[in-house]
Design a protein around this motif. Structure first.
Motif, short mmCIF file in Angstrom:
data_model
loop_
_atom_site.label_atom_id
_atom_site.label_comp_id
_atom_site.label_asym_id
_atom_site.label_seq_id
_atom_site.Cartn_x
_atom_site.Cartn_y
_atom_site.Cartn_z
N GLU A 1 4.45 5.02 6.04
CA GLU A 1 5.65 4.17 6.10
C GLU A 1 5.25 2.72 5.86
O GLU A 1 4.42 2.18 6.59
CB GLU A 1 6.31 4.27 7.47
CG GLU A 1 6.92 5.62 7.76
CD GLU A 1 7.37 5.66 9.21
OE1 GLU A 1 8.44 5.08 9.52
OE2 GLU A 1 6.64 6.25 10.02
N VAL A 2 5.84 2.13 4.87
CA VAL A 2 5.65 0.71 4.61
C VAL A 2 6.91 0.00 5.10
O VAL A 2 8.01 0.29 4.63
CB VAL A 2 5.43 0.46 3.10
CG1 VAL A 2 5.38 -1.03 2.81
CG2 VAL A 2 4.15 1.14 2.63
N THR B 1 9.30 -6.26 -5.51
CA THR B 1 10.28 -5.45 -4.78
C THR B 1 10.32 -4.04 -5.36
O THR B 1 9.92 -3.81 -6.50
CB THR B 1 11.70 -6.05 -4.88
OG1 THR B 1 12.05 -6.13 -6.26
CG2 THR B 1 11.74 -7.44 -4.27
N VAL B 2 10.82 -3.11 -4.56
CA VAL B 2 10.91 -1.72 -5.03
C VAL B 2 12.18 -1.56 -5.86
O VAL B 2 13.29 -1.77 -5.37
CB VAL B 2 10.92 -0.75 -3.83
CG1 VAL B 2 11.15 0.68 -4.31
CG2 VAL B 2 9.61 -0.84 -3.07
N GLY C 1 4.25 -4.22 8.16
CA GLY C 1 3.04 -3.42 8.39
C GLY C 1 3.15 -2.05 7.76
O GLY C 1 4.21 -1.64 7.27
N VAL C 2 2.02 -1.37 7.77
CA VAL C 2 1.95 0.00 7.24
C VAL C 2 1.64 0.93 8.41
O VAL C 2 0.76 0.63 9.23
CB VAL C 2 0.86 0.12 6.15
CG1 VAL C 2 0.75 1.56 5.66
CG2 VAL C 2 1.16 -0.82 5.00
N PHE D 1 9.38 1.40 2.26
CA PHE D 1 9.57 2.74 1.70
C PHE D 1 8.71 3.72 2.49
O PHE D 1 7.86 3.31 3.29
CB PHE D 1 9.23 2.79 0.20
CG PHE D 1 7.81 2.42 -0.12
CD1 PHE D 1 6.80 3.37 -0.09
CD2 PHE D 1 7.49 1.11 -0.44
CE1 PHE D 1 5.49 3.02 -0.38
CE2 PHE D 1 6.18 0.75 -0.74
CZ PHE D 1 5.18 1.71 -0.71
N THR D 2 8.91 4.98 2.24
CA THR D 2 8.13 6.02 2.91
C THR D 2 7.59 6.99 1.87
O THR D 2 8.31 7.36 0.95
CB THR D 2 9.02 6.80 3.91
OG1 THR D 2 9.51 5.87 4.89
CG2 THR D 2 8.23 7.90 4.61
#
Lengths: 256, 323
Positions: free
Chosen positions: B25-26, B227-228, B79-80, B44-45
């Motif tokens: 998970e980001v 960005t995603v 965080g990740v 995102f995951t």
């Protein structure tokens, strides 16, 4: 916790990172200690050449080892700096945390400090034997030391250990600073110099760059082994704090 | 292979099996370099045990994001997390990730290749020396050579071997294969697939060689300007566009009103790429009109989504005597 990482746990938990109850990082230490031993042999040969050159032309009246060993703290600092500049990032890139990698590095530097101190002491003993064999005068050792004669093995070893420890600790944070901040790493020399000057009040570094400053500072006081030990411990602690401040979230940069 | 004999130094674990990767998970990750916002509040995951392609134009933030996902860098914000646990400075998790950047720079360049493998055997709990040896044969890597004397392609191969033979639950490759020649790139793709089939785990592959690597991707994450832009299963993403091929007039009539992102013609045949998922009625009509429907190419979709150059090309009219 999902099933997937639960099943991953056994692999990770069975692995005890070095320095946290884990194994001594022999793979790192062996390479560096071998390099140090080779360097020591080369250094001893160079000192022997100097002694022979002097003896060829005149009498040998002073300790050449004492003068030559000024270079040793610089070597120790360089090796400690290399460890944090090169090895710690490598360990982190291969899955260690910065904390565990730093503990590994500290163990290697500690071993190296011990070996260098022993070799320095051994150098004095060898010089003592050679001078006696050749009938050269063995007076008191000049310079600001915690010892005055070659045969004070304990004091020689302890002073070497304190000196190398301080220089190694300083070299470590300077090396880390150059890795992390690149050209801005030069600024780390400022605290390095301040620490050396501070410690120079109690133990000599005999480094040419700082000799005058330290001798000036020393002009008002004498030498004390307990005071030197405390000063060195404080210097190492300050250096370690600076080092951890640099390393604890240090990004790994791309090698060119 | 002489340089790849059993390491002198003991491994820190005798675990031989490859544990599956965790759920990555980001969460709201941002990273700034001076005035440049390289990664901008990205979340995102990535589900475990999938091969994910990370695509993005130059400077889109791919390497920065991957560095953060591998704990090579602590982000400015966010965080990740892996299976809910924070990754940064978590030894149980960082040891489970292999991140190989272009050129495989996780090794000391003044050392020999064999020395890099010796380090890996010590540091990687699941290091598979036999597998590494097979990969050395595949990529024809000279193990006695010093790393700084390797060619760019050989250095890439070294990185790939270190990344694959580490057999970590999460393996991340960032443009590692750029320096490889075509046979070696195919060998890499085959190795990833074979390894994945043998021991499913999480692979994240960042690449500019989209069409070459696309068949591997189960999901695609497109990054643009930090960005995603899209994060979807590859099939779902490709289903958003359709390539329509047939007689020019029929294609033009069929695509009227659709968002056409690219068009090519060859004589009286045209192929248009339309960003429109087709319903059953449209598919029936296309069949009746003699039009062929096919998924759009991932690379074309990527170019369109990232606002790149128009895909449309000049009409190609066959020269006389060649049709």
């Amino acid at each position: 916790m999902s099933a997937s990482m639960s099943s991953a746990r056994p692999a990770s938990s069975s692995r005890r990172p070095a320095g946290v109850g884990g194994r001594f990082p022999w793979i790192v230490a062996s390479g560096q200690l071998a390099f140090t031993l080779l360097s020591a042999v080369g250094f001893a040969v160079a000192v022997a050449v100097v002694v022979i050159s002097i003896a060829w032309r005149s009498d040998v009246t002073a300790s050449i080892w004492e003068a030559s060993s000024n270079a040793v703290p610089w070597y120790a600092a360089f090796m400690a700096g290399y460890t944090f500049y090169q090895v710690v990032p490598l360990l982190v890139a291969n899955g260690k945390t910065r904390r565990d990698a730093s503990i590994d590095a500290a163990q290697v530097i500690g071993a190296q400090t011990l070996v260098i101190s022993l070799l320095t002491t051994l150098g004095y003993l060898v010089e003592w034997a050679v001078y006696r064999w050749q009938g050269w005068p063995l007076g008191t050792i000049d310079g600001d030391h915690l010892f005055t004669r070659h045969t004070q093995v304990g004091a020689i070893f302890w002073e070497s250990l304190l000196t190398i420890s301080v220089w190694s600790a300083i070299g470590a944070f300077v090396g880390a600073a150059f890795y992390r901040y690149e050209q801005w790493g030069w600024f780390s020399l400022l605290p390095a110099v301040l620490i050396l000057i501070g410690v120079g009040l109690f133990i000599t570094t005999k480094a040419p760059l700082f000799e005058n400053v330290i001798e000036h500072a020393l002009s008002g006081g004498g030498r004390s082994l307990p005071a030197a030990t405390v000063a060195a411990a404080i210097a190492v602690a300050i250096s370690a704090a600076i080092l951890w401040r640099i390393v604890r979230d240090m990004p790994l940069r791309r090698w060119r | 292979m002489s340089g790849l004999s059993t390491p002198t130094y003991p491994r820190e674990s005798d675990a031989a099996s490859v544990a599956p990767g965790g759920r990555i998970e980001v969460r709201h990750v941002s990273q700034r370099f001076g005035d440049v916002l390289a990664v901008d509040d990205v979340s995102f995951t990535i589900e475990p045990n999938r091969i994910t392609g990370l695509l993005g134009r130059n400077g889109s933030g791919k390497t920065t994001l991957l560095s953060i996902m591998a704990a090579f860098r602590k982000p400015d914000a966010g965080g990740v997390f892996i299976d809910g646990e924070p990754l940064f400075e978590n030894p149980a998790l960082t040891s489970q990730i292999a991140f190989i950047r272009e050129g495989g720079d996780t090794v000391e360049s003044s050392e020999k290749v064999s020395e890099a493998f010796r380090y890996a055997a010590w540091l990687r709990p699941n290091w598979d020396a036999d597998y590494a040896e097979r990969l050395v044969e595949t990529f024809r890597l000279p193990v006695k050579q010093k790393i700084d004397r390797l060619s760019r392609g050989q250095r890439s191969a070294l990185g790939i071997i270190l990344g694959l033979a580490a057999r970590t639950p999460i393996a991340i490759f960032d443009e590692t294969y750029l320096g490889l020649d075509a046979p070696a790139r195919y060998a890499f793709a085959d190795a990833v697939l074979a390894d994945y089939m043998d021991a499913p785990r999480t692979f994240i592959l960042s690449t500019h060689l989209i069409e070459e690597m696309a068949p591997l991707f189960e999901s695609v994450l497109i990054l643009d300007r930090g960005t995603v832009l899209a994060h979807r299963d590859t099939e779902d993403l490709l289903a958003e566009g359709t390539a329509i091929t047939g007689p020019v007039d029929q294609v033009d009539a069929f695509t009227a009103g659709m968002r056409v992102i690219g068009r090519r013609t060859l004589g009286r045949t045209a192929s248009a790429m339309a960003m429109a998922p087709l319903d059953a009625a449209q598919r029936q009509r296309a069949a009746a009109d003699g039009l062929d429907l096919a998924p759009i190419a991932l690379q074309d979709l990527f170019v369109h989504l990232t606002g790149g150059a128009p895909i449309a090309t000049p009409d190609v009219t066959p020269r006389e005597g060649t049709s």
